[in-house]
Write a protein that holds these residues in place. Structure first.
Motif, PDB file in Angstrom:
ATOM      1  N   LEU A  13     104.148  54.491 -85.372  1.00 11.18           N
ATOM      2  CA  LEU A  13     104.502  54.786 -86.755  1.00 11.18           C
ATOM      3  C   LEU A  13     105.381  53.676 -87.326  1.00 11.18           C
ATOM      4  O   LEU A  13     106.172  53.071 -86.613  1.00 11.18           O
ATOM      5  CB  LEU A  13     105.237  56.123 -86.839  1.00 11.18           C
ATOM      6  CG  LEU A  13     104.439  57.367 -86.442  1.00 11.18           C
ATOM      7  CD1 LEU A  13     105.357  58.584 -86.362  1.00 11.18           C
ATOM      8  CD2 LEU A  13     103.293  57.623 -87.420  1.00 11.18           C
ATOM      9  N   THR A  17     110.617  59.886 -90.132  1.00  8.41           N
ATOM     10  CA  THR A  17     110.683  60.891 -91.185  1.00  8.41           C
ATOM     11  C   THR A  17     112.042  60.801 -91.877  1.00  8.41           C
ATOM     12  O   THR A  17     113.077  60.745 -91.210  1.00  8.41           O
ATOM     13  CB  THR A  17     110.496  62.301 -90.592  1.00  8.41           C
ATOM     14  OG1 THR A  17     109.131  62.465 -90.217  1.00  8.41           O
ATOM     15  CG2 THR A  17     110.875  63.376 -91.588  1.00  8.41           C
ATOM     16  N   TYR A 150      99.922  63.582 -99.250  1.00  9.38           N
ATOM     17  CA  TYR A 150      99.833  62.763 -98.037  1.00  9.38           C
ATOM     18  C   TYR A 150      98.387  62.617 -97.578  1.00  9.38           C
ATOM     19  O   TYR A 150      97.891  61.500 -97.400  1.00  9.38           O
ATOM     20  CB  TYR A 150     100.689  63.404 -96.947  1.00  9.38           C
ATOM     21  CG  TYR A 150     100.632  62.727 -95.592  1.00  9.38           C
ATOM     22  CD1 TYR A 150     101.422  61.619 -95.308  1.00  9.38           C
ATOM     23  CD2 TYR A 150      99.809  63.225 -94.592  1.00  9.38           C
ATOM     24  CE1 TYR A 150     101.397  61.010 -94.059  1.00  9.38           C
ATOM     25  CE2 TYR A 150      99.773  62.629 -93.335  1.00  9.38           C
ATOM     26  CZ  TYR A 150     100.561  61.523 -93.075  1.00  9.38           C
ATOM     27  OH  TYR A 150     100.526  60.922 -91.835  1.00  9.38           O
ATOM     28  N   ARG A 179     102.357  61.489 -86.649  1.00  8.53           N
ATOM     29  CA  ARG A 179     103.400  61.965 -87.559  1.00  8.53           C
ATOM     30  C   ARG A 179     103.760  63.416 -87.261  1.00  8.53           C
ATOM     31  O   ARG A 179     104.943  63.792 -87.284  1.00  8.53           O
ATOM     32  CB  ARG A 179     102.945  61.815 -89.013  1.00  8.53           C
ATOM     33  CG  ARG A 179     103.953  62.281 -90.050  1.00  8.53           C
ATOM     34  CD  ARG A 179     105.270  61.499 -89.958  1.00  8.53           C
ATOM     35  NE  ARG A 179     105.063  60.097 -90.276  1.00  8.53           N
ATOM     36  CZ  ARG A 179     105.993  59.152 -90.105  1.00  8.53           C
ATOM     37  NH1 ARG A 179     107.182  59.463 -89.611  1.00  8.53           N
ATOM     38  NH2 ARG A 179     105.728  57.882 -90.402  1.00  8.53           N
ATOM     39  N   GLU A 182     105.986  63.461 -84.229  1.00  5.38           N
ATOM     40  CA  GLU A 182     107.330  62.983 -84.553  1.00  5.38           C
ATOM     41  C   GLU A 182     108.131  64.049 -85.288  1.00  5.38           C
ATOM     42  O   GLU A 182     109.323  64.252 -85.019  1.00  5.38           O
ATOM     43  CB  GLU A 182     107.203  61.707 -85.404  1.00  5.38           C
ATOM     44  CG  GLU A 182     108.532  61.024 -85.699  1.00  5.38           C
ATOM     45  CD  GLU A 182     108.945  61.111 -87.161  1.00  5.38           C
ATOM     46  OE1 GLU A 182     109.961  60.490 -87.529  1.00  5.38           O
ATOM     47  OE2 GLU A 182     108.277  61.831 -87.935  1.00  5.38           O
ATOM     48  N   ARG A 183     107.481  64.773 -86.184  1.00  3.54           N
ATOM     49  CA  ARG A 183     108.190  65.805 -86.954  1.00  3.54           C
ATOM     50  C   ARG A 183     108.504  67.027 -86.100  1.00  3.54           C
ATOM     51  O   ARG A 183     109.575  67.629 -86.252  1.00  3.54           O
ATOM     52  CB  ARG A 183     107.382  66.180 -88.197  1.00  3.54           C
ATOM     53  CG  ARG A 183     107.365  65.051 -89.210  1.00  3.54           C
ATOM     54  CD  ARG A 183     107.053  65.463 -90.623  1.00  3.54           C
ATOM     55  NE  ARG A 183     107.524  64.405 -91.517  1.00  3.54           N
ATOM     56  CZ  ARG A 183     107.350  64.385 -92.834  1.00  3.54           C
ATOM     57  NH1 ARG A 183     106.711  65.388 -93.431  1.00  3.54           N
ATOM     58  NH2 ARG A 183     107.828  63.392 -93.560  1.00  3.54           N
ATOM     59  N   GLU A 236     100.667  54.834 -94.744  1.00  5.72           N
ATOM     60  CA  GLU A 236     101.228  56.081 -94.245  1.00  5.72           C
ATOM     61  C   GLU A 236     102.739  56.091 -94.426  1.00  5.72           C
ATOM     62  O   GLU A 236     103.321  57.103 -94.849  1.00  5.72           O
ATOM     63  CB  GLU A 236     100.862  56.257 -92.766  1.00  5.72           C
ATOM     64  CG  GLU A 236     101.012  57.659 -92.226  1.00  5.72           C
ATOM     65  CD  GLU A 236     102.388  57.991 -91.661  1.00  5.72           C
ATOM     66  OE1 GLU A 236     102.667  59.180 -91.425  1.00  5.72           O
ATOM     67  OE2 GLU A 236     103.169  57.033 -91.457  1.00  5.72           O
ATOM     68  N   ILE A 240     105.168  58.636 -96.691  1.00  8.28           N
ATOM     69  CA  ILE A 240     106.224  59.408 -96.035  1.00  8.28           C
ATOM     70  C   ILE A 240     107.598  59.116 -96.635  1.00  8.28           C
ATOM     71  O   ILE A 240     108.450  60.009 -96.719  1.00  8.28           O
ATOM     72  CB  ILE A 240     106.230  59.112 -94.512  1.00  8.28           C
ATOM     73  CG1 ILE A 240     105.016  59.764 -93.846  1.00  8.28           C
ATOM     74  CG2 ILE A 240     107.519  59.567 -93.845  1.00  8.28           C
ATOM     75  CD1 ILE A 240     104.989  61.286 -93.926  1.00  8.28           C
ATOM     76  N   HIS A 250     103.678  67.637 -94.361  1.00  8.72           N
ATOM     77  CA  HIS A 250     103.522  66.187 -94.358  1.00  8.72           C
ATOM     78  C   HIS A 250     104.002  65.546 -95.661  1.00  8.72           C
ATOM     79  O   HIS A 250     103.585  64.426 -95.980  1.00  8.72           O
ATOM     80  CB  HIS A 250     102.052  65.811 -94.110  1.00  8.72           C
ATOM     81  CG  HIS A 250     101.627  65.957 -92.687  1.00  8.72           C
ATOM     82  ND1 HIS A 250     100.738  66.917 -92.270  1.00  8.72           N
ATOM     83  CD2 HIS A 250     101.986  65.286 -91.570  1.00  8.72           C
ATOM     84  CE1 HIS A 250     100.554  66.820 -90.960  1.00  8.72           C
ATOM     85  NE2 HIS A 250     101.299  65.841 -90.509  1.00  8.72           N
TER      86      HIS A 250
END
Length: 259
Positions: A13, A17, A150, A179, A182-183, A236, A240, A250
Protein backbone atom coordinates in the motif's frame (compact mmCIF):
# COMPACT_ATOMS: atom_id res chain seq x y z
CA UNK A 1 2.16 -10.25 17.00
CA UNK A 2 1.06 -9.78 13.39
CA UNK A 3 3.89 -7.50 12.27
CA UNK A 4 5.39 -10.17 10.01
CA UNK A 5 2.00 -10.86 8.40
CA UNK A 6 1.28 -7.16 7.90
CA UNK A 7 4.73 -6.07 6.69
CA UNK A 8 4.08 -6.99 3.02
CA UNK A 9 0.69 -5.27 3.21
CA UNK A 10 2.23 -2.00 4.40
CA UNK A 11 4.96 -2.25 1.77
CA UNK A 12 2.36 -2.82 -0.96
CA UNK A 13 0.00 0.00 0.00
CA UNK A 14 1.16 3.54 -0.76
CA UNK A 15 -0.30 5.09 2.40
CA UNK A 16 -1.74 4.25 5.79
CA UNK A 17 -5.39 4.70 6.63
CA UNK A 18 -5.83 8.30 7.86
CA UNK A 19 -6.26 8.74 11.60
CA UNK A 20 -9.45 10.69 10.92
CA UNK A 21 -11.04 7.58 9.39
CA UNK A 22 -10.11 5.46 12.42
CA UNK A 23 -11.52 8.14 14.73
CA UNK A 24 -14.80 8.11 12.81
CA UNK A 25 -14.93 4.31 12.57
CA UNK A 26 -14.74 3.77 16.32
CA UNK A 27 -17.55 6.20 17.17
CA UNK A 28 -20.50 4.24 18.61
CA UNK A 29 -22.91 6.03 16.29
CA UNK A 30 -20.98 4.72 13.25
CA UNK A 31 -20.85 1.07 14.33
CA UNK A 32 -23.99 0.05 12.42
CA UNK A 33 -22.74 1.72 9.23
CA UNK A 34 -19.33 0.09 9.63
CA UNK A 35 -20.79 -3.41 10.03
CA UNK A 36 -23.41 -3.03 7.31
CA UNK A 37 -20.83 -1.79 4.82
CA UNK A 38 -18.33 -4.45 5.87
CA UNK A 39 -21.00 -7.09 5.36
CA UNK A 40 -21.67 -5.76 1.86
CA UNK A 41 -17.93 -5.65 1.11
CA UNK A 42 -17.59 -9.37 1.89
CA UNK A 43 -20.44 -10.22 -0.49
CA UNK A 44 -19.08 -7.95 -3.23
CA UNK A 45 -15.66 -9.57 -2.87
CA UNK A 46 -17.22 -12.99 -3.48
CA UNK A 47 -19.23 -11.64 -6.42
CA UNK A 48 -16.12 -10.08 -7.96
CA UNK A 49 -14.26 -13.38 -7.78
CA UNK A 50 -17.26 -15.16 -9.31
CA UNK A 51 -17.36 -12.64 -12.15
CA UNK A 52 -13.68 -13.26 -12.90
CA UNK A 53 -14.24 -17.02 -12.93
CA UNK A 54 -17.29 -16.86 -15.20
CA UNK A 55 -15.84 -14.34 -17.64
CA UNK A 56 -12.37 -15.77 -18.02
CA UNK A 57 -11.96 -19.28 -16.64
CA UNK A 58 -15.07 -21.49 -16.63
CA UNK A 59 -16.79 -23.54 -19.29
CA UNK A 60 -20.53 -23.01 -19.75
CA UNK A 61 -21.73 -25.80 -17.45
CA UNK A 62 -19.38 -24.74 -14.67
CA UNK A 63 -20.62 -21.18 -15.02
CA UNK A 64 -24.13 -22.45 -14.32
CA UNK A 65 -22.92 -24.31 -11.23
CA UNK A 66 -21.26 -21.13 -10.00
CA UNK A 67 -24.50 -19.19 -10.32
CA UNK A 68 -26.32 -21.89 -8.35
CA UNK A 69 -23.73 -21.56 -5.58
CA UNK A 70 -24.32 -17.81 -5.40
CA UNK A 71 -28.12 -18.01 -5.59
CA UNK A 72 -28.95 -18.33 -1.83
CA UNK A 73 -26.80 -15.29 -1.06
CA UNK A 74 -28.23 -13.18 -3.86
CA UNK A 75 -31.79 -14.26 -3.02
CA UNK A 76 -31.21 -13.04 0.52
CA UNK A 77 -29.57 -9.76 -0.47
CA UNK A 78 -31.87 -8.78 -3.32
CA UNK A 79 -35.07 -10.50 -2.21
CA UNK A 80 -37.89 -8.87 -0.32
CA UNK A 81 -38.62 -9.64 3.34
CA UNK A 82 -35.46 -11.74 3.74
CA UNK A 83 -35.16 -13.29 7.19
CA UNK A 84 -31.65 -13.14 8.63
CA UNK A 85 -32.13 -15.96 11.14
CA UNK A 86 -33.58 -18.30 8.52
CA UNK A 87 -30.79 -17.50 6.07
CA UNK A 88 -28.06 -18.16 8.63
CA UNK A 89 -29.60 -21.49 9.68
CA UNK A 90 -30.48 -22.74 6.20
CA UNK A 91 -27.22 -21.70 4.59
CA UNK A 92 -24.77 -22.69 7.32
CA UNK A 93 -23.53 -25.83 5.54
CA UNK A 94 -24.19 -25.05 1.87
CA UNK A 95 -20.97 -23.10 1.48
CA UNK A 96 -18.96 -26.20 2.40
CA UNK A 97 -20.15 -28.20 -0.60
CA UNK A 98 -17.35 -29.20 -2.97
CA UNK A 99 -18.03 -28.29 -6.60
CA UNK A 100 -15.94 -29.60 -9.48
CA UNK A 101 -15.41 -26.68 -11.83
CA UNK A 102 -14.00 -27.21 -15.32
CA UNK A 103 -11.76 -24.63 -16.97
CA UNK A 104 -12.57 -23.47 -20.47
CA UNK A 105 -10.08 -24.29 -23.18
CA UNK A 106 -7.60 -21.70 -24.38
CA UNK A 107 -6.85 -20.02 -21.06
CA UNK A 108 -3.57 -21.35 -19.72
CA UNK A 109 -4.01 -19.98 -16.20
CA UNK A 110 -7.65 -21.06 -15.93
CA UNK A 111 -7.18 -23.87 -13.44
CA UNK A 112 -4.98 -21.73 -11.19
CA UNK A 113 -7.48 -18.86 -11.25
CA UNK A 114 -10.32 -21.25 -10.43
CA UNK A 115 -8.45 -22.82 -7.53
CA UNK A 116 -7.56 -19.50 -5.92
CA UNK A 117 -10.94 -17.88 -6.54
CA UNK A 118 -12.97 -20.83 -5.21
CA UNK A 119 -11.08 -20.68 -1.91
CA UNK A 120 -11.50 -16.90 -1.79
CA UNK A 121 -15.24 -17.11 -2.53
CA UNK A 122 -15.80 -19.69 0.21
CA UNK A 123 -14.00 -17.49 2.71
CA UNK A 124 -15.77 -14.29 1.65
CA UNK A 125 -19.20 -15.95 1.85
CA UNK A 126 -18.28 -17.26 5.29
CA UNK A 127 -17.16 -13.80 6.39
CA UNK A 128 -20.43 -12.37 5.05
CA UNK A 129 -22.34 -14.83 7.22
CA UNK A 130 -20.17 -14.02 10.24
CA UNK A 131 -20.71 -10.26 9.96
CA UNK A 132 -24.42 -10.82 9.38
CA UNK A 133 -24.61 -12.94 12.54
CA UNK A 134 -22.83 -10.24 14.57
CA UNK A 135 -25.24 -7.64 13.22
CA UNK A 136 -28.24 -9.86 13.98
CA UNK A 137 -27.04 -10.36 17.56
CA UNK A 138 -26.86 -6.57 17.96
CA UNK A 139 -30.24 -5.91 16.29
CA UNK A 140 -28.62 -4.15 13.35
CA UNK A 141 -30.76 -4.82 10.25
CA UNK A 142 -29.06 -5.74 7.01
CA UNK A 143 -29.34 -3.39 4.06
CA UNK A 144 -27.89 -3.64 0.58
CA UNK A 145 -25.57 -0.73 -0.20
CA UNK A 146 -24.26 0.61 -3.48
CA UNK A 147 -20.58 0.89 -4.26
CA UNK A 148 -18.96 3.98 -2.77
CA UNK A 149 -16.48 6.49 -4.16
CA UNK A 150 -13.53 4.21 -3.46
CA UNK A 151 -14.72 1.23 -5.51
CA UNK A 152 -16.00 3.41 -8.35
CA UNK A 153 -12.75 5.35 -8.43
CA UNK A 154 -10.67 2.19 -8.61
CA UNK A 155 -12.76 0.63 -11.38
CA UNK A 156 -12.37 3.73 -13.56
CA UNK A 157 -8.73 2.69 -14.01
CA UNK A 158 -9.59 -0.60 -15.73
CA UNK A 159 -8.43 -0.66 -19.33
CA UNK A 160 -10.96 -1.76 -21.94
CA UNK A 161 -8.93 -4.30 -23.93
CA UNK A 162 -7.88 -7.81 -22.94
CA UNK A 163 -5.86 -9.15 -21.27
CA UNK A 164 -5.14 -5.68 -19.83
CA UNK A 165 -8.68 -5.44 -18.43
CA UNK A 166 -8.36 -8.72 -16.56
CA UNK A 167 -4.90 -7.80 -15.24
CA UNK A 168 -6.15 -4.45 -13.96
CA UNK A 169 -9.12 -6.08 -12.21
CA UNK A 170 -6.76 -8.51 -10.48
CA UNK A 171 -4.41 -5.72 -9.37
CA UNK A 172 -7.35 -3.69 -8.08
CA UNK A 173 -8.55 -6.78 -6.22
CA UNK A 174 -5.14 -7.03 -4.59
CA UNK A 175 -5.30 -3.41 -3.39
CA UNK A 176 -8.84 -3.74 -2.03
CA UNK A 177 -7.95 -6.89 -0.08
CA UNK A 178 -4.72 -5.33 1.21
CA UNK A 179 -6.57 -2.20 2.34
CA UNK A 180 -9.20 -4.30 4.10
CA UNK A 181 -6.47 -6.21 5.93
CA UNK A 182 -4.74 -2.98 6.98
CA UNK A 183 -7.99 -1.52 8.30
CA UNK A 184 -8.95 -4.67 10.21
CA UNK A 185 -5.59 -4.53 11.98
CA UNK A 186 -5.92 -0.82 12.82
CA UNK A 187 -9.52 -1.11 13.97
CA UNK A 188 -9.25 -4.24 16.11
CA UNK A 189 -7.57 -2.70 19.19
CA UNK A 190 -10.30 -0.03 19.45
CA UNK A 191 -13.30 -2.38 19.27
CA UNK A 192 -15.16 -4.46 21.83
CA UNK A 193 -13.94 -7.97 22.61
CA UNK A 194 -16.18 -9.76 20.09
CA UNK A 195 -15.29 -7.48 17.18
CA UNK A 196 -11.63 -7.33 18.18
CA UNK A 197 -11.35 -11.11 18.07
CA UNK A 198 -13.32 -11.32 14.82
CA UNK A 199 -11.30 -8.68 12.96
CA UNK A 200 -8.00 -10.20 14.06
CA UNK A 201 -9.26 -13.57 12.79
CA UNK A 202 -9.72 -12.05 9.32
CA UNK A 203 -6.15 -10.82 8.90
CA UNK A 204 -4.56 -14.00 7.62
CA UNK A 205 -7.16 -14.72 4.94
CA UNK A 206 -7.27 -11.10 3.73
CA UNK A 207 -3.47 -11.03 3.48
CA UNK A 208 -3.54 -14.21 1.41
CA UNK A 209 -6.30 -12.84 -0.85
CA UNK A 210 -4.17 -9.83 -1.75
CA UNK A 211 -1.25 -12.10 -2.58
CA UNK A 212 -3.42 -14.45 -4.65
CA UNK A 213 -4.72 -11.59 -6.77
CA UNK A 214 -1.24 -10.20 -7.33
CA UNK A 215 0.25 -13.61 -8.21
CA UNK A 216 -2.53 -14.20 -10.73
CA UNK A 217 -2.01 -10.77 -12.30
CA UNK A 218 1.72 -11.44 -12.67
CA UNK A 219 1.19 -14.93 -14.12
CA UNK A 220 -1.44 -13.85 -16.64
CA UNK A 221 0.49 -10.77 -17.76
CA UNK A 222 3.71 -12.76 -18.39
CA UNK A 223 5.52 -9.40 -18.34
CA UNK A 224 6.51 -6.99 -15.59
CA UNK A 225 3.41 -5.31 -14.12
CA UNK A 226 5.21 -3.08 -11.63
CA UNK A 227 4.39 0.10 -13.57
CA UNK A 228 0.69 -0.78 -13.62
CA UNK A 229 0.76 -1.67 -9.92
CA UNK A 230 2.35 1.72 -9.20
CA UNK A 231 -0.31 3.60 -11.19
CA UNK A 232 -3.20 1.80 -9.49
CA UNK A 233 -1.51 2.06 -6.11
CA UNK A 234 -1.10 5.82 -6.47
CA UNK A 235 -4.78 6.21 -7.30
CA UNK A 236 -5.78 3.99 -4.38
CA UNK A 237 -3.76 6.19 -2.04
CA UNK A 238 -5.41 9.32 -3.45
CA UNK A 239 -8.87 7.89 -2.80
CA UNK A 240 -7.93 6.86 0.75
CA UNK A 241 -6.30 10.15 1.76
CA UNK A 242 -8.78 12.53 0.08
CA UNK A 243 -11.57 14.01 2.21
CA UNK A 244 -14.68 11.85 1.95
CA UNK A 245 -18.02 13.32 3.01
CA UNK A 246 -19.53 9.86 3.42
CA UNK A 247 -18.40 7.25 5.94
CA UNK A 248 -18.08 3.61 4.96
CA UNK A 249 -15.56 0.81 5.26
CA UNK A 250 -13.39 1.99 2.36
CA UNK A 251 -14.07 5.72 2.55
CA UNK A 252 -11.31 8.29 2.62
CA UNK A 253 -10.26 10.76 5.28
CA UNK A 254 -13.11 12.10 7.40
CA UNK A 255 -13.54 15.81 8.01
CA UNK A 256 -14.45 19.08 6.40
CA UNK A 257 -12.32 20.60 3.68
CA UNK A 258 -10.81 23.95 4.55
CA UNK A 259 -11.40 26.94 2.30
Amino acid sequence: MYSELLAPIHAFLKCDTPDSWIAAAIKPENLATLLIDHCNCELKAAQTAMFLMRKYALDKDSGTLLLQWAKPYEDFVYGKDSNVADFLVNNSKKNDVAIEFVAKQGFEQGSVLISKMVRLIKEEFHHFEQVLAIMHARNIPYENRRAGRYAKGMMKLVRTHEPASMIDKLIIGAFIEARSCERFAKLAPHLDEVLNKFYVSLLRSEARHYQDYLVLAEAIATVDISERVAIIGAREAELITAIDHEFNFHSGAQGVEKD
